[in-house]
Write a protein that holds these residues in place. Structure first.
Motif, PDB file in Angstrom:
ATOM      1  N   LEU A 209       0.829  -1.209   0.000  1.00 35.97           N
ATOM      2  CA  LEU A 209       0.000   0.000   0.000  1.00 35.97           C
ATOM      3  C   LEU A 209       0.863   1.259   0.000  1.00 35.97           C
ATOM      4  O   LEU A 209       0.540   2.249  -0.673  1.00 35.97           O
ATOM      5  CB  LEU A 209      -0.930  -0.007   1.213  1.00 35.97           C
ATOM      6  N   LYS A 210       1.965   1.208   0.712  1.00 33.11           N
ATOM      7  CA  LYS A 210       2.879   2.353   0.737  1.00 33.11           C
ATOM      8  C   LYS A 210       3.516   2.561  -0.632  1.00 33.11           C
ATOM      9  O   LYS A 210       3.620   3.699  -1.115  1.00 33.11           O
ATOM     10  CB  LYS A 210       3.962   2.118   1.795  1.00 33.11           C
ATOM     11  N   LEU A 211       3.915   1.466  -1.258  1.00 35.69           N
ATOM     12  CA  LEU A 211       4.514   1.551  -2.591  1.00 35.69           C
ATOM     13  C   LEU A 211       3.528   2.128  -3.594  1.00 35.69           C
ATOM     14  O   LEU A 211       3.868   3.015  -4.392  1.00 35.69           O
ATOM     15  CB  LEU A 211       4.955   0.157  -3.035  1.00 35.69           C
ATOM     16  N   ILE A 212       2.306   1.651  -3.542  1.00 35.75           N
ATOM     17  CA  ILE A 212       1.281   2.104  -4.494  1.00 35.75           C
ATOM     18  C   ILE A 212       0.954   3.579  -4.299  1.00 35.75           C
ATOM     19  O   ILE A 212       0.832   4.345  -5.267  1.00 35.75           O
ATOM     20  CB  ILE A 212       0.006   1.246  -4.335  1.00 35.75           C
ATOM     21  N   SER A 213       0.810   3.998  -3.061  1.00 40.30           N
ATOM     22  CA  SER A 213       0.425   5.379  -2.768  1.00 40.30           C
ATOM     23  C   SER A 213       1.510   6.376  -3.165  1.00 40.30           C
ATOM     24  O   SER A 213       1.215   7.536  -3.466  1.00 40.30           O
ATOM     25  CB  SER A 213       0.088   5.538  -1.286  1.00 40.30           C
ATOM     26  N   GLN A 214       2.775   5.939  -3.174  1.00 42.87           N
ATOM     27  CA  GLN A 214       3.880   6.830  -3.515  1.00 42.87           C
ATOM     28  C   GLN A 214       4.218   6.815  -5.007  1.00 42.87           C
ATOM     29  O   GLN A 214       5.063   7.583  -5.464  1.00 42.87           O
ATOM     30  CB  GLN A 214       5.130   6.437  -2.707  1.00 42.87           C
ATOM     31  N   SER A 215       3.561   5.960  -5.732  1.00 40.82           N
ATOM     32  CA  SER A 215       3.857   5.825  -7.158  1.00 40.82           C
ATOM     33  C   SER A 215       2.929   6.709  -7.994  1.00 40.82           C
ATOM     34  O   SER A 215       1.848   7.100  -7.559  1.00 40.82           O
ATOM     35  CB  SER A 215       3.697   4.358  -7.575  1.00 40.82           C
ATOM     36  N   ASP A 216       3.370   6.998  -9.217  1.00 47.00           N
ATOM     37  CA  ASP A 216       2.534   7.761 -10.153  1.00 47.00           C
ATOM     38  C   ASP A 216       1.721   6.844 -11.063  1.00 47.00           C
ATOM     39  O   ASP A 216       1.130   7.292 -12.049  1.00 47.00           O
ATOM     40  CB  ASP A 216       3.396   8.696 -11.000  1.00 47.00           C
ATOM     41  N   VAL A 217       1.680   5.573 -10.718  1.00 48.48           N
ATOM     42  CA  VAL A 217       0.905   4.600 -11.490  1.00 48.48           C
ATOM     43  C   VAL A 217      -0.538   4.595 -11.000  1.00 48.48           C
ATOM     44  O   VAL A 217      -0.792   4.525  -9.796  1.00 48.48           O
ATOM     45  CB  VAL A 217       1.503   3.183 -11.361  1.00 48.48           C
ATOM     46  N   LYS A 218      -1.486   4.668 -11.922  1.00 50.95           N
ATOM     47  CA  LYS A 218      -2.893   4.566 -11.547  1.00 50.95           C
ATOM     48  C   LYS A 218      -3.301   3.093 -11.538  1.00 50.95           C
ATOM     49  O   LYS A 218      -3.017   2.363 -12.487  1.00 50.95           O
ATOM     50  CB  LYS A 218      -3.766   5.342 -12.531  1.00 50.95           C
ATOM     51  N   LEU A 219      -3.966   2.674 -10.467  1.00 50.48           N
ATOM     52  CA  LEU A 219      -4.309   1.259 -10.292  1.00 50.48           C
ATOM     53  C   LEU A 219      -5.817   1.041 -10.324  1.00 50.48           C
ATOM     54  O   LEU A 219      -6.573   1.674  -9.580  1.00 50.48           O
ATOM     55  CB  LEU A 219      -3.747   0.737  -8.963  1.00 50.48           C
ATOM     56  N   TYR A 220      -6.238   0.135 -11.204  1.00 55.67           N
ATOM     57  CA  TYR A 220      -7.620  -0.335 -11.228  1.00 55.67           C
ATOM     58  C   TYR A 220      -7.629  -1.786 -10.744  1.00 55.67           C
ATOM     59  O   TYR A 220      -6.788  -2.585 -11.166  1.00 55.67           O
ATOM     60  CB  TYR A 220      -8.201  -0.281 -12.649  1.00 55.67           C
ATOM     61  N   THR A 221      -8.573  -2.117  -9.866  1.00 52.61           N
ATOM     62  CA  THR A 221      -8.678  -3.489  -9.372  1.00 52.61           C
ATOM     63  C   THR A 221     -10.042  -4.064  -9.733  1.00 52.61           C
ATOM     64  O   THR A 221     -11.059  -3.374  -9.667  1.00 52.61           O
ATOM     65  CB  THR A 221      -8.485  -3.542  -7.845  1.00 52.61           C
ATOM     66  N   ILE A 222     -10.033  -5.338 -10.128  1.00 48.09           N
ATOM     67  CA  ILE A 222     -11.267  -6.015 -10.544  1.00 48.09           C
ATOM     68  C   ILE A 222     -11.370  -7.341  -9.800  1.00 48.09           C
ATOM     69  O   ILE A 222     -10.459  -8.180  -9.870  1.00 48.09           O
ATOM     70  CB  ILE A 222     -11.275  -6.287 -12.064  1.00 48.09           C
ATOM     71  N   GLY A 223     -12.468  -7.526  -9.082  1.00 38.55           N
ATOM     72  CA  GLY A 223     -12.758  -8.811  -8.456  1.00 38.55           C
ATOM     73  C   GLY A 223     -13.829  -9.512  -9.252  1.00 38.55           C
ATOM     74  O   GLY A 223     -14.861  -8.913  -9.574  1.00 38.55           O
ATOM     75  N   ILE A 224     -13.605 -10.762  -9.622  1.00 34.45           N
ATOM     76  CA  ILE A 224     -14.598 -11.481 -10.421  1.00 34.45           C
ATOM     77  C   ILE A 224     -15.159 -12.662  -9.633  1.00 34.45           C
ATOM     78  O   ILE A 224     -14.497 -13.236  -8.771  1.00 34.45           O
ATOM     79  CB  ILE A 224     -14.019 -11.961 -11.772  1.00 34.45           C
ATOM     80  N   GLY A 225     -16.390 -13.012  -9.949  1.00 35.71           N
ATOM     81  CA  GLY A 225     -17.090 -14.059  -9.218  1.00 35.71           C
ATOM     82  C   GLY A 225     -18.019 -13.427  -8.183  1.00 35.71           C
ATOM     83  O   GLY A 225     -18.424 -12.267  -8.302  1.00 35.71           O
ATOM     84  N   SER A 226     -18.344 -14.178  -7.144  1.00 37.40           N
ATOM     85  CA  SER A 226     -19.179 -13.642  -6.066  1.00 37.40           C
ATOM     86  C   SER A 226     -18.294 -12.911  -5.052  1.00 37.40           C
ATOM     87  O   SER A 226     -17.073 -13.092  -5.028  1.00 37.40           O
ATOM     88  CB  SER A 226     -19.932 -14.774  -5.371  1.00 37.40           C
ATOM     89  N   TYR A 227     -18.923 -12.094  -4.205  1.00 36.85           N
ATOM     90  CA  TYR A 227     -18.160 -11.339  -3.213  1.00 36.85           C
ATOM     91  C   TYR A 227     -17.517 -12.251  -2.178  1.00 36.85           C
ATOM     92  O   TYR A 227     -16.618 -11.825  -1.439  1.00 36.85           O
ATOM     93  CB  TYR A 227     -19.062 -10.311  -2.532  1.00 36.85           C
ATOM     94  N   ARG A 228     -17.927 -13.500  -2.119  1.00 40.36           N
ATOM     95  CA  ARG A 228     -17.292 -14.446  -1.190  1.00 40.36           C
ATOM     96  C   ARG A 228     -15.964 -14.957  -1.738  1.00 40.36           C
ATOM     97  O   ARG A 228     -15.120 -15.448  -0.995  1.00 40.36           O
ATOM     98  CB  ARG A 228     -18.220 -15.638  -0.950  1.00 40.36           C
ATOM     99  N   ASP A 229     -15.783 -14.803  -3.076  1.00 40.01           N
ATOM    100  CA  ASP A 229     -14.567 -15.320  -3.706  1.00 40.01           C
ATOM    101  C   ASP A 229     -13.361 -14.423  -3.468  1.00 40.01           C
ATOM    102  O   ASP A 229     -12.237 -14.899  -3.296  1.00 40.01           O
ATOM    103  CB  ASP A 229     -14.795 -15.498  -5.213  1.00 40.01           C
ATOM    104  N   PHE A 230     -13.555 -13.123  -3.501  1.00 42.55           N
ATOM    105  CA  PHE A 230     -12.425 -12.188  -3.400  1.00 42.55           C
ATOM    106  C   PHE A 230     -12.612 -11.250  -2.216  1.00 42.55           C
ATOM    107  O   PHE A 230     -13.710 -11.122  -1.657  1.00 42.55           O
ATOM    108  CB  PHE A 230     -12.274 -11.382  -4.699  1.00 42.55           C
ATOM    109  N   ASP A 231     -11.539 -10.561  -1.876  1.00 33.08           N
ATOM    110  CA  ASP A 231     -11.540  -9.632  -0.746  1.00 33.08           C
ATOM    111  C   ASP A 231     -11.848  -8.229  -1.274  1.00 33.08           C
ATOM    112  O   ASP A 231     -10.935  -7.458  -1.614  1.00 33.08           O
ATOM    113  CB  ASP A 231     -10.180  -9.678  -0.045  1.00 33.08           C
ATOM    114  N   GLY A 232     -13.130  -7.903  -1.344  1.00 32.19           N
ATOM    115  CA  GLY A 232     -13.555  -6.619  -1.890  1.00 32.19           C
ATOM    116  C   GLY A 232     -12.964  -5.414  -1.184  1.00 32.19           C
ATOM    117  O   GLY A 232     -12.431  -4.510  -1.846  1.00 32.19           O
TER     118      GLY A 232
END
Length: 306
Positions: A209-232
């Motif tokens: 999280l620290k690495l991501i917040s300090q970077s100039d890279v924009k991050l999109y996250t996608i969870g697929i399946g039901s909400y029980r499958d991934f950590d929303g």
């Protein structure tokens, strides 16, 4: 694209004037100044169509030169401002699950994801795109490249199990950010897709999280399946730290809409500058006309041809 044209095409209309004059306006200068010149020349002059041809070649050449023939070469100088995009795809054992595509319930999640990702790659004409495949470990399936057909072949070649069975989301993100950190692109994007919960990464949540917040890279996250499958909540936290957006997809149609939405949000800018190059060709008909008229004068005066 090459295009031929005349700057002053109306000049060509004078050929009609010359033709009318040649047919209905015979020259009278010989009769005025040399009333018996025809009889004097008849002894050594002979009829020839050559003079007529040379005369009209000269006239037509001069008219063509005056009409100013131009060869125009028009092209566009494109300034492409694309993005560097890393696609991060989960290939853990849970991606074997079927039924994600209602139209073909026998397809696994992973097969559906490869189809949607390939379609997304097709739309990104001016971007460099790379691919990270992750499960228990993360590896670079393709570096950043403009070669879309090559990249789609790499996507099609990806198989479940080649990176293990578990899920190392943080390690995959670390790999992606290391690659994008070396990029000199003004805009950098990472798109993470997973259907699981991190249970294998060596880097901690706080560190990533620290690495991501300090970077100039924009991050999109996608969870697929039901909400029980991934950590929303975790995927949402990652997207927030990366100044991006979190998405959830329960089927192929929803996933395709998500990638279409990202495609719109990350539109590449193209500036085009129209460049026109003119090549003037009047010198060629003018040269032919001068030669023809010189021969005309020579044959007329020196050889006595009429």
């Amino acid at each position: 694209m090459n295009q031929f044209s005349f700057e002053y095409p109306w000049v060509l209309a004078f050929v009609i004037v010359f033709w009318l004059c040649g047919r209905y306006c015979p020259a009278r200068t010989m009769a005025i100044y040399f009333p018996h010149v025809r009889s004097l020349l008849s002894l050594r002059a002979h009829k020839s169509r050559l003079l007529e041809i040379l005369k009209w070649v000269g006239i037509l050449g001069l008219l063509l030169a005056l009409a100013s023939p131009v060869l125009t070469n028009e092209y566009k100088d494109l300034k492409k401002k694309g993005r560097d995009i890393m696609l991060i795809i989960d290939s853990s054992d849970s991606m074997r699950q079927r039924g994600f595509d209602p139209a073909d319930p026998y397809k696994s999640k992973f097969d559906v994801v490869k189809e949607v990702v390939s379609d997304f790659i097709d739309k990104r004409k001016n971007d460099r795109i790379g691919l990270i495949n992750f499960a228990s470990v993360a590896f670079v399936a393709s570096p950043l490249t403009f070669e879309k057909e090559f990249l789609k072949k790499i996507v099609a070649m990806q198989q479940l199990g080649i990176a293990g069975k578990r899920t190392a989301i943080n390690d995959a993100l670390l790999q992606s950010y290391n690659i994008l950190s070396k990029s000199d692109a003004k805009s950098k994007v990472a798109i993470l897709l997973t259907d699981g919960i991190d249970n294998m990464s060596r880097i901690s949540t706080d560190e990533i999280l620290k690495l991501i917040s300090q970077s100039d890279v924009k991050l999109y996250t996608i969870g697929i399946g039901s909400y029980r499958d991934f950590d929303g909540p975790y995927l949402q936290a990652l997207a927030k730290a990366g100044h991006g957006k979190f998405y959830a997809a329960s089927n192929k149609g929803a996933l395709a809409k998500i990638y279409a939405d990202i495609d719109k949000l990350e539109t590449s800018k193209i500036k085009s500058k129209k460049i026109v190059k003119h090549e003037y060709l009047y010198i060629y008909p003018l040269f032919v006309a001068i030669l023809a008229l010189l021969f005309f004068v020579y044959l007329r005066t020196a050889k006595g041809v009429e």
